[in-house]
Design a protein around this motif. Structure first.
Motif, PDB file in Angstrom:
ATOM      1  N   ARG A 100       0.844  -1.192   0.000  1.00 36.00           N
ATOM      2  CA  ARG A 100       0.000   0.000   0.000  1.00 36.00           C
ATOM      3  C   ARG A 100       0.882   1.245   0.000  1.00 36.00           C
ATOM      4  NH1 ARG A 100       0.514   2.671   4.715  1.00 36.00           N
ATOM      5  NH2 ARG A 100       1.165   1.503   6.579  1.00 36.00           N
ATOM      6  N   PRO A 101       0.321   2.382  -0.381  1.00 35.97           N
ATOM      7  CA  PRO A 101       1.077   3.630  -0.254  1.00 35.97           C
ATOM      8  C   PRO A 101       1.243   4.011   1.210  1.00 35.97           C
ATOM      9  CG  PRO A 101      -0.740   3.865  -1.817  1.00 35.97           C
ATOM     10  CD  PRO A 101      -0.965   2.589  -1.070  1.00 35.97           C
ATOM     11  N   GLY A 102       2.303   4.761   1.494  1.00 34.13           N
ATOM     12  CA  GLY A 102       2.483   5.299   2.829  1.00 34.13           C
ATOM     13  C   GLY A 102       1.693   6.580   2.999  1.00 34.13           C
ATOM     14  N   THR A 103       1.734   7.113   4.192  1.00 35.42           N
ATOM     15  CA  THR A 103       1.100   8.397   4.470  1.00 35.42           C
ATOM     16  C   THR A 103       2.177   9.425   4.796  1.00 35.42           C
ATOM     17  OG1 THR A 103       0.894   8.052   6.864  1.00 35.42           O
ATOM     18  CG2 THR A 103      -0.881   7.181   5.455  1.00 35.42           C
ATOM     19  N   ALA A 104       1.817  10.681   4.665  1.00 33.59           N
ATOM     20  CA  ALA A 104       2.764  11.741   5.010  1.00 33.59           C
ATOM     21  C   ALA A 104       3.186  11.636   6.467  1.00 33.59           C
ATOM     22  CB  ALA A 104       2.130  13.103   4.731  1.00 33.59           C
ATOM     23  N   ASP A 105       2.266  11.253   7.338  1.00 35.07           N
ATOM     24  CA  ASP A 105       2.587  11.126   8.754  1.00 35.07           C
ATOM     25  C   ASP A 105       3.642  10.043   8.995  1.00 35.07           C
ATOM     26  OD1 ASP A 105       0.793  13.102   9.450  1.00 35.07           O
ATOM     27  OD2 ASP A 105      -0.852  11.708   9.847  1.00 35.07           O
ATOM     28  N   GLU A 106       3.546   8.943   8.267  1.00 33.17           N
ATOM     29  CA  GLU A 106       4.509   7.861   8.449  1.00 33.17           C
ATOM     30  C   GLU A 106       5.913   8.294   8.037  1.00 33.17           C
ATOM     31  OE1 GLU A 106       1.984   3.753   7.921  1.00 33.17           O
ATOM     32  OE2 GLU A 106       2.188   5.028   6.152  1.00 33.17           O
ATOM     33  N   VAL A 107       6.006   9.040   6.957  1.00 33.47           N
ATOM     34  CA  VAL A 107       7.314   9.530   6.515  1.00 33.47           C
ATOM     35  C   VAL A 107       7.834  10.575   7.492  1.00 33.47           C
ATOM     36  CG1 VAL A 107       8.584  10.654   4.655  1.00 33.47           C
ATOM     37  CG2 VAL A 107       6.743   9.049   4.105  1.00 33.47           C
ATOM     38  N   ALA A 108       6.948  11.446   7.952  1.00 38.80           N
ATOM     39  CA  ALA A 108       7.353  12.512   8.867  1.00 38.80           C
ATOM     40  C   ALA A 108       7.933  11.962  10.162  1.00 38.80           C
ATOM     41  CB  ALA A 108       6.168  13.422   9.172  1.00 38.80           C
ATOM     42  N   GLU A 109       7.427  10.848  10.630  1.00 38.93           N
ATOM     43  CA  GLU A 109       7.969  10.256  11.854  1.00 38.93           C
ATOM     44  C   GLU A 109       9.450   9.930  11.686  1.00 38.93           C
ATOM     45  OE1 GLU A 109       6.681  10.080  14.701  1.00 38.93           O
ATOM     46  OE2 GLU A 109       4.517  10.231  14.414  1.00 38.93           O
ATOM     47  N   ALA A 110       9.825   9.445  10.515  1.00 39.89           N
ATOM     48  CA  ALA A 110      11.228   9.125  10.248  1.00 39.89           C
ATOM     49  C   ALA A 110      12.072  10.394  10.163  1.00 39.89           C
ATOM     50  CB  ALA A 110      11.343   8.330   8.956  1.00 39.89           C
ATOM     51  N   VAL A 111      11.513  11.444   9.576  1.00 36.11           N
ATOM     52  CA  VAL A 111      12.231  12.715   9.480  1.00 36.11           C
ATOM     53  C   VAL A 111      12.506  13.265  10.871  1.00 36.11           C
ATOM     54  CG1 VAL A 111      12.191  15.057   8.578  1.00 36.11           C
ATOM     55  CG2 VAL A 111      11.176  13.212   7.245  1.00 36.11           C
ATOM     56  N   VAL A 112      11.494  13.232  11.723  1.00 32.88           N
ATOM     57  CA  VAL A 112      11.641  13.754  13.079  1.00 32.88           C
ATOM     58  C   VAL A 112      12.679  12.952  13.854  1.00 32.88           C
ATOM     59  CG1 VAL A 112      10.459  14.091  15.282  1.00 32.88           C
ATOM     60  CG2 VAL A 112       9.337  14.755  13.144  1.00 32.88           C
TER      61      VAL A 112
END
Length: 244
Positions: free
Chosen positions: A208-220
């Motif tokens: 499935r596609p990811g969400t912006a929130d899931e990517v943002a957690e890694a950035v943080v």
């Protein structure tokens, strides 16, 4: 002392999700993008959650615009920016033969030149203070060939190399430089892809596609002290696409 974070391209998508999470971490977030109304909305959301934020309009197309944004960010941050997240980017797909020089320059201007000169303006100050973090947003198509994605993918491949070079350059002075490599992610910018996004994501184990929130957690994670021993890494957040 409250840290200041500059997040480019933070009026929507991954950038916005990152800005909101850094605000929740207690950082003073400088939201940046081309659209003032959307920027004000993000600032209001951060403030409503108890955080601190300001908006700076920036059309990051060249070195001068990057320098201007850095100057304003430093002014707002009382002379310091502690975290830089290079999230702004454009991702046109298409045949090589159909690419104009103007289009080529626009993609490289935003995706490569702007991050380069933002780092040039802000990382030396971090190094002088002995601490700081830079997180670049790349893409899984920087790692493999894909028809129609050569222009976009090549800009992000350049950013991958710059991530490692900047880690070597600034790391000894206490500045951590890393990157997050998203796979297919459902955002405002990818909405036009429709079913093609789901088909692309289906190739990965997550299916499935990811969400912006899931990517943002890694950035943080990479932007904060939780990643204090991480330098020069490119963290895939792609639903496992890297494994297949």
């Amino acid at each position: 002392m409250k840290k200041t974070a500059l997040v480019t391209g933070s009026t929507s998508g991954i950038g916005r999700a990152t800005a909101e999470r850094l605000g929740a971490q207690g950082m003073h977030v400088i939201v940046s993008g081309r659209h003032e109304e959307r920027g004000d909305t993000v600032v209001a959301a951060i403030r409503a959650a108890g955080g601190t934020a300001d908006f700076v309009r920036a059309d990051l197309r060249d070195a001068d615009s990057a320098r201007a944004l850095a100057t304003e960010a430093l002014r707002i941050g009382d002379g310091r920016v502690d975290v830089l997240v290079n999230s702004a980017g454009i991702f046109p797909f298409g045949a090589t033969a159909d690419t104009s020089e103007e289009g080529f320059d626009a993609v490289y201007g935003l995706n490569v030149k702007a991050p380069y000169f933002l780092v040039a303006e802000l990382a030396p100050g971090m190094a002088e203070r002995g601490e700081g973090a830079v997180v670049n947003i790349t893409t899984m198509v920087a790692e493999f060939g894909a028809s129609g994605m050569g222009l976009y993918g090549s800009t992000k491949a350049a950013l991958v190399l710059l991530t490692k070079s900047w880690a070597a350059e600034f790391g000894p002075s206490g500045v951590r430089v890393n990157a997050v490599s998203p796979g297919p992610t459902r955002t405002e910018g990818t909405a036009a892809m429709g079913e093609a996004l789901d088909q692309l994501a289906a190739a990965g184990p997550a299916g499935r596609p990811g969400t912006a929130d899931e990517v943002a957690e890694a950035v943080v994670f990479l932007a904060t002290d939780a990643a204090s021993f991480v330098h020069g890494a490119v963290l895939p957040v792609d639903g496992g696409r890297i494994a297949v």
